[in-house]
Design a protein around this motif. Structure first.
Motif, mmCIF file in Angstrom:
data_model
loop_
_atom_site.group_PDB
_atom_site.id
_atom_site.type_symbol
_atom_site.label_atom_id
_atom_site.label_comp_id
_atom_site.label_asym_id
_atom_site.label_seq_id
_atom_site.Cartn_x
_atom_site.Cartn_y
_atom_site.Cartn_z
ATOM 1 N N VAL A 93 45.283 -30.034 58.827
ATOM 2 C CA VAL A 93 44.551 -30.762 59.857
ATOM 3 C C VAL A 93 43.241 -31.242 59.252
ATOM 4 C CG1 VAL A 93 45.574 -29.458 61.755
ATOM 5 C CG2 VAL A 93 43.440 -28.655 60.746
ATOM 6 N N ARG A 94 42.758 -32.357 59.740
ATOM 7 C CA ARG A 94 41.503 -32.923 59.226
ATOM 8 C C ARG A 94 40.329 -32.138 59.792
ATOM 9 N NH1 ARG A 94 39.933 -39.308 58.745
ATOM 10 N NH2 ARG A 94 37.838 -39.027 57.890
ATOM 11 N N SER A 95 39.494 -31.642 58.949
ATOM 12 C CA SER A 95 38.402 -30.763 59.358
ATOM 13 C C SER A 95 37.265 -31.566 59.978
ATOM 14 C CB SER A 95 37.880 -29.971 58.162
ATOM 15 O OG SER A 95 36.746 -29.224 58.516
ATOM 16 N N SER A 96 37.013 -31.317 61.268
ATOM 17 C CA SER A 96 35.884 -31.954 61.930
ATOM 18 C C SER A 96 34.567 -31.300 61.521
ATOM 19 C CB SER A 96 36.059 -31.871 63.454
ATOM 20 O OG SER A 96 36.180 -30.529 63.879
ATOM 21 N N LYS A 97 34.619 -30.016 61.148
ATOM 22 C CA LYS A 97 33.405 -29.339 60.676
ATOM 23 C C LYS A 97 32.931 -29.962 59.369
ATOM 24 C CE LYS A 97 34.757 -24.895 62.676
ATOM 25 N NZ LYS A 97 35.111 -23.477 62.391
ATOM 26 N N SER A 98 33.869 -30.213 58.460
ATOM 27 C CA SER A 98 33.502 -30.835 57.193
ATOM 28 C C SER A 98 32.971 -32.249 57.412
ATOM 29 C CB SER A 98 34.723 -30.873 56.269
ATOM 30 O OG SER A 98 34.452 -31.592 55.103
ATOM 31 N N ARG A 99 33.584 -32.957 58.343
ATOM 32 C CA ARG A 99 33.131 -34.327 58.617
ATOM 33 C C ARG A 99 31.699 -34.320 59.163
ATOM 34 N NH1 ARG A 99 36.225 -38.544 62.737
ATOM 35 N NH2 ARG A 99 34.893 -40.344 62.333
ATOM 36 N N ILE A 112 25.351 -38.296 56.358
ATOM 37 C CA ILE A 112 24.211 -38.548 55.485
ATOM 38 C C ILE A 112 22.924 -38.188 56.214
ATOM 39 C CG2 ILE A 112 22.948 -40.317 54.223
ATOM 40 C CD1 ILE A 112 25.572 -41.825 53.941
ATOM 41 N N LYS A 113 22.083 -37.402 55.576
ATOM 42 C CA LYS A 113 20.799 -36.999 56.141
ATOM 43 C C LYS A 113 19.680 -37.569 55.279
ATOM 44 C CE LYS A 113 22.906 -32.790 57.902
ATOM 45 N NZ LYS A 113 24.248 -33.170 57.442
ATOM 46 N N LYS A 114 18.718 -38.163 55.927
ATOM 47 C CA LYS A 114 17.631 -38.827 55.224
ATOM 48 C C LYS A 114 16.894 -37.847 54.317
ATOM 49 C CE LYS A 114 13.583 -41.744 56.010
ATOM 50 N NZ LYS A 114 12.704 -42.388 57.025
ATOM 51 N N ALA A 140 35.173 -38.361 51.020
ATOM 52 C CA ALA A 140 36.611 -38.155 51.226
ATOM 53 C C ALA A 140 36.847 -37.126 52.330
ATOM 54 C CB ALA A 140 37.268 -37.707 49.932
ATOM 55 N N PRO A 141 37.824 -37.338 53.209
ATOM 56 C CA PRO A 141 38.100 -36.364 54.273
ATOM 57 C C PRO A 141 38.613 -35.044 53.702
ATOM 58 C CG PRO A 141 39.813 -38.031 54.199
ATOM 59 C CD PRO A 141 38.723 -38.494 53.265
#
Length: 455
Positions: free
Chosen positions: A147-153, A158-160, A168-169
């Protein structure tokens, strides 16, 4: 059904009386399912199931997982934790019942809710969405699939001021998860269905098979009495065609770059169809997600889908500068600006199911069970779902006095955000947990009466 338990002026009652009264409400909630379960299992198993729901409400939180060893210690006592764990394990492993009994209980409650709301001549909204249960550290449990990890996403955003993360997913072991909530234009939602499926192994399935089965089930039970709400994940010709063939009423958030027919023959992207069209009206709308007012406009345009030659409407909600517009595709007839606004406000209710995902994953620890067997794991998750469904019933207006008393007495907060929360489900569960820990109510006498009558 709850008239014999007064909800007026709870401040005049002692905490012990309130603890027993709310547990009686839990007994009435569980009784229809436990009566059916009593026909398949020994009464000791039925009692274990009822106690397990109470234990989950009382002890589970974001810091404690749904582990049988911990639940067993709370079910009996720390000194008899192995015996409590064995009781729960025997309940889940029993071949005399399966998860379909719990699913039927939720379907029956949902059908009753639909009938009650339709008697008031109000709209019933069926909110659909999908998520995943991530078991990133597991590999041997039965039924796990990628399953595609929403936590990793979320962590890869990107944080300033920081380095750019990989784009990559990330895929991890887990289970696919689909749910349906029912609600009116106002008021708390009701859980209609919650289901898990996998793409590998003995129980292998796929998204199309699961979704089409649910569509047909909804049409069979509710017909055209429910207006179904879908997010952009369902956008596409296949889903539109299936809904139209089953004569389902729907609102589907359309992707702006997906094409539609304008005036029956001009094929354009959704944003191009709405470009240059003046809004019919402007309104100040309350955003429940950000807790603020904003001015929005709305316009509706007749369209057709290239794969489904059926008249549809594209309702475009323009929430103002800095906010992307909503493109809502529906087969509801739009003749006035009020019809268009009803579509917009109906889709806005979809945020209810996003809160359900967050609550069940964080507060009830749905991603934590370690049972190897697929069926046993689903049984435990559905029993935990019973606890969540019960908490939703306490958000009803007729239990306002109970909620105010619980939050004031057992989970007091001074912050403005906590005081003004419209559905303080986290605090409500904490307050109820503290009440039942301080004043353990007696075993559900009313539930015993129901079981004796059924026997």
């Amino acid at each position: 059904m709850h008239s014999q338990y007064s909800t007026n002026e709870p401040e005049t009652q002692t905490s012990s009386q309130m603890a027993e009264q709310i547990q009686n409400h839990l007994a009435l909630f569980l009784a229809p399912f436990l009566v059916i379960l009593n026909q398949h299992l020994d009464k000791r198993f039925v009692q274990t199931c009822a106690q397990l729901v109470e234990v989950i409400i009382t002890f589970r939180d974001r810091c404690h997982a749904l582990l049988l060893s911990e639940l067993g210690a709370y079910l009996d006592s720390p000194a008899h934790a192995p015996a409590g764990t064995k009781r729960i394990s025997n309940l889940l492993r029993s071949p005399k019942w399966d998860s379909s009994l719990l699913e039927r209980f939720f379907w029956d409650r949902a059908t009753l809710f639909v009938n009650q709301v339709k008697e008031k001549d109000e709209d019933v909204l069926g909110i659909w969405d999908e998520s995943v249960l991530e078991k990133a550290e597991s590999i041997a449990l039965e039924g796990l699939c990628p399953v595609r990890s929403s936590k990793s996403r979320r962590l890869n955003r990107i944080k300033k001021g920081y380095y750019r993360p990989p784009s990559a997913p990330t895929f991890v072991p887990g289970m696919h998860w689909i749910a349906i909530l029912l609600c009116g234009r106002q008021g708390p939602p009701l859980l209609a269905h919650m289901r898990w499926w996998t793409s590998r192994g003995k129980y292998a399935s796929n998204a199309r098979q699961e979704e089409l089965w649910l569509l047909q089930r909804c049409m069979h039970l509710w017909g055209a009495n429910v207006l179904h709400i879908f997010d952009r994940g369902y956008a596409g010709g296949l889903w539109v065609t299936e809904c139209l063939e089953l004569h389902l009423r729907f609102i589907l958030r359309w992707t702006k770059d997906y094409q539609l027919f304008e005036h029956g023959h001009l094929k354009k992207k959704a944003w191009m169809i709405a470009r240059g069209k003046k809004s019919w009206s402007q309104r100040h709308v309350w955003d429940a997600r950000t807790n603020c007012w904003f001015q929005a406009g709305v316009v509706a345009l007749p369209v057709q889908h290239p794969e489904a030659h059926h008249p549809l409407w594209l309702v475009v909600s323009r929430p103002g500068k800095g906010r992307p517009p909503w493109y809502l595709l529906t087969n509801e007839e739009i003749t006035t600006e009020e019809d268009a606004w009803r579509v917009v406000f109906a889709y806005a209710r979809r945020w209810q199911i996003e809160m359900a995902w967050r609550y069940n994953k964080s507060e009830f620890g749905f991603e934590c069970p370690r049972l190897w067997s697929w069926e046993n794991r689903v049984k435990l998750l559905l029993i935990a779902t019973l606890a969540y469904a019960f908490l939703l019933t306490l958000l009803d207006d007729k239990y306002t006095c109970w909620r105010e008393w619980l939050l004031t007495t057992w989970c007091h907060r001074t912050g403005k955000k906590c005081r003004e929360a419209t559905a303080p489900l986290y605090r409500l569960r904490t307050a109820l947990s503290r009440l039942w820990l301080a004043f353990p109510p007696p075993l559900m006498g009313l539930l015993q009466t129901h079981l004796e009558n059924s026997g």
